[in-house]
Design a protein around this motif. Structure first.
Motif, short mmCIF file in Angstrom:
data_model
loop_
_atom_site.label_atom_id
_atom_site.label_comp_id
_atom_site.label_asym_id
_atom_site.label_seq_id
_atom_site.Cartn_x
_atom_site.Cartn_y
_atom_site.Cartn_z
N PHE A 41 15.76 -5.47 86.67
CA PHE A 41 15.96 -4.67 85.29
C PHE A 41 16.03 -3.38 85.00
O PHE A 41 14.31 -3.52 84.95
N ALA A 42 16.13 -2.78 84.82
CA ALA A 42 15.28 -1.23 84.64
C ALA A 42 15.07 -1.59 82.41
O ALA A 42 15.47 -1.87 82.02
N GLN A 43 14.17 -0.31 81.80
CA GLN A 43 13.78 -0.67 80.95
C GLN A 43 15.29 -0.66 79.51
O GLN A 43 15.41 -0.98 78.54
N LYS A 44 16.18 0.15 80.57
CA LYS A 44 16.90 0.41 79.13
C LYS A 44 18.61 -0.04 79.49
O LYS A 44 18.04 -0.94 80.83
N ARG A 45 18.81 -0.47 79.41
CA ARG A 45 19.83 -1.52 78.87
C ARG A 45 20.59 -1.07 79.67
O ARG A 45 21.40 0.07 79.38
N GLY A 46 20.96 -1.79 80.38
CA GLY A 46 22.28 -2.02 81.58
C GLY A 46 22.35 -1.04 82.55
O GLY A 46 22.74 -1.51 83.52
N GLU A 60 25.07 1.03 86.93
CA GLU A 60 24.08 1.41 85.87
C GLU A 60 25.75 1.86 84.73
O GLU A 60 26.47 1.80 85.24
N VAL A 61 25.21 1.32 83.37
CA VAL A 61 26.44 0.42 82.73
C VAL A 61 26.44 1.73 82.13
O VAL A 61 25.34 1.67 81.22
N SER A 62 27.27 2.63 81.04
CA SER A 62 27.03 3.90 80.04
C SER A 62 28.33 3.23 78.45
O SER A 62 29.60 3.12 79.52
N HIS A 161 23.44 -7.17 80.40
CA HIS A 161 22.77 -6.74 80.32
C HIS A 161 23.33 -5.37 79.25
O HIS A 161 22.15 -5.25 78.40
N PHE A 162 24.05 -4.84 79.30
CA PHE A 162 24.44 -3.53 78.19
C PHE A 162 24.51 -4.15 77.61
O PHE A 162 24.96 -5.16 77.03
N ARG A 163 24.16 -2.86 76.02
CA ARG A 163 24.16 -3.19 74.57
C ARG A 163 24.52 -1.52 74.37
O ARG A 163 24.08 -0.37 74.71
N VAL A 187 24.49 -4.32 69.67
CA VAL A 187 26.17 -4.99 70.66
C VAL A 187 25.99 -5.46 71.45
O VAL A 187 26.79 -4.71 72.84
N SER A 188 25.91 -6.19 71.96
CA SER A 188 26.45 -6.99 73.55
C SER A 188 28.31 -7.08 73.73
O SER A 188 28.78 -6.87 73.02
N LEU A 189 28.18 -6.52 74.79
CA LEU A 189 30.02 -6.71 75.38
C LEU A 189 30.04 -8.07 75.43
O LEU A 189 29.41 -8.90 75.89
N ASN A 190 31.39 -8.23 75.38
CA ASN A 190 32.41 -9.69 75.33
C ASN A 190 32.46 -10.47 76.34
O ASN A 190 33.70 -9.56 76.91
#
Length: 425
Positions: A41-46, A60-62, A161-163, A187-190
């Motif tokens: 996992f990267a340092q940045k979320r997602g 990568e999620v944005s 992992h994304f917020r 906030v994390s995704l549902n």
């Protein structure tokens, strides 16, 4: 446009087919074995980097804010993009789609969007006016077979992992406030379930089935079957490609095998990687770093000492007051001796604490000559020994220092403290 697949010699093709007929594989795996899965996992979320053997994918999620579709005003949007980088394989061309890329992209969309693994209604900010748009960008870095499975693993791991930033809505949607990470926690995704894809290859008219085919094996097999299974062992979709014909009973049998592999191996690996990353982030958080520094200060309150301390300083504790109302128990000054200490005796220093009452040091005055000041500022420290206060109804622990003198007083007036010099000693 057809992709430019590298040429495969007859010797390689014959060798691969003969090994499969003997239920053997070039990399030493059994027919039902998967290659090693590694998630970073990267340092940045997602952001997540997934390795399936030598096949490497980065996802990568944005997120962004946009208007919803008129047909579904209460649901957010989820987009999936697939980038087959030319450096991953000679068969990939920049800005040009092929049958292979279209098929792979469609399978990933089925695995994520059609299975409804993300609750899109939870992405709504203002009904009919503002929703979250989640973009999943999958980039293939190295193609060594079974890109579909590796991309699905990267996509679902990145979504978990994304917020996203937190948001509040007031005055019936007229005032919308977005908060940064410093102001409020992300906030994390549902995520309702975790679907992953399992690819199986067939040869000899479906008599031989292999899991997780490599690039060489994909070139010699007759057909593939891709099954998406979630963590509840539910089948999300089944996709069959190629010229192989499978019986109904065979499809059910292979689906059960895929469900066992997906739930017990792939999804378990993803959850363990997410848990490890969460623990690492908690350990590296600012609160943990501050607590570590505070613990270090408590354990080592005094700086390292030099080997020989030759300081003659005079410490005068001016205001020592007792917290309770009874101040008659300590009325006299106590003068204690001061001697040099060595670095090995740091752990033997006593603490100025009474058994029944507390003493608050209001002020500390240091008197020394100019020639002695340089030595004192270089880190020289004095050692304190225990003595008892005279004419006191209680027994107090008073420090005894080696070198200059310390005067302890319970008077609140600074004029009551006699300032001594080195000549008076």
């Amino acid at each position: 446009m057809q992709s430019k697949e590298p040429l495969l010699s007859n010797v390689e093709r014959k060798c691969a087919l003969e090994l499969l007929q003997q239920k053997r594989r070039l990399d030493g795996r059994r027919l039902s074995d998967l290659r090693n899965i590694k998630l970073t996992f990267a340092q940045k979320r997602g952001g997540v980097f997934v390795e399936l053997g030598q096949t490497k994918v980065f996802c990568e999620v944005s997120c962004d804010v946009n208007k919803p579709t008129p047909s579904r005003p209460n649901e957010g949007l989820l987009y999936v993009n697939l980038d087959l980088c030319p450096m991953a394989s000679l068969s990939f061309e920049a800005d040009r789609s092929s049958d292979f890329s279209v098929e792979t992209h469609r399978v990933i969309e089925k695995c994520l969007k059609d299975s409804k693994c993300v609750d899109l209604e939870s992405l709504c900010i203002v009904s009919g006016g503002m929703v979250w748009v989640i973009s999943v960008n999958v980039q293939v870095l190295n193609h060594e077979g079974n890109i579909t499975d590796c991309s699905c693993i990267a996509a679902i791991a990145a979504l978990c992992h994304f917020r996203r930033p937190d948001v509040t809505v007031e005055n019936c949607g007229k005032e919308v406030t977005f908060y940064s990470e410093r102001e409020r926690a992300l906030v994390s995704l549902n995520i309702q379930h975790m679907p992953v894809c399992v690819t199986m290859g067939f040869c000899d008219e479906g008599e031989i089935c292999i899991m997780d085919p490599t690039r060489l094996e994909e070139a010699v097999i007759q057909g593939k079957m891709m099954v998406a299974i979630n963590n509840h062992k539910q089948v999300c979709f089944v996709h069959i490609s190629g010229g192989v014909l499978l019986k109904k009973d065979d499809v059910i049998t292979y689906t059960h095998k895929a469900a066992k592999i997906a739930s017990e191996l792939i999804i378990t690996t993803i959850k363990e990687a997410l848990k490890i990353d969460a623990n690492n982030r908690n350990n590296n958080s600012m609160l943990a770093r501050m607590q570590t520094r505070l613990d270090a200060v408590v354990e080592k309150p005094i700086a390292p000492l030099s080997e020989n301390v030759n300081v003659k300083a005079k410490h005068i504790f001016k205001h020592l007051q007792k917290d309770n109302s009874d101040k008659s128990s300590c009325t006299q000054h106590s003068i204690v001796d001061v001697q040099p200490i060595k670095s090995g005796e740091i752990d033997k220093l006593p603490v100025l604490i009474s058994n029944e009452t507390q003493w608050n040091v209001k002020n500390v005055a240091i008197l020394m000559d100019e020639s002695e000041k340089d030595e004192y500022e270089m880190g020289n420290v004095t050692k304190i020994k225990h003595k008892h206060l005279e004419n006191s109804t209680e027994t107090k622990q008073v420090p005894e220092v080696m070198g200059p003198e310390i005067v302890l007083s319970d008077s609140g007036d600074e004029s009551d403290v006699e300032q001594l010099t080195l000549d008076d000693l």
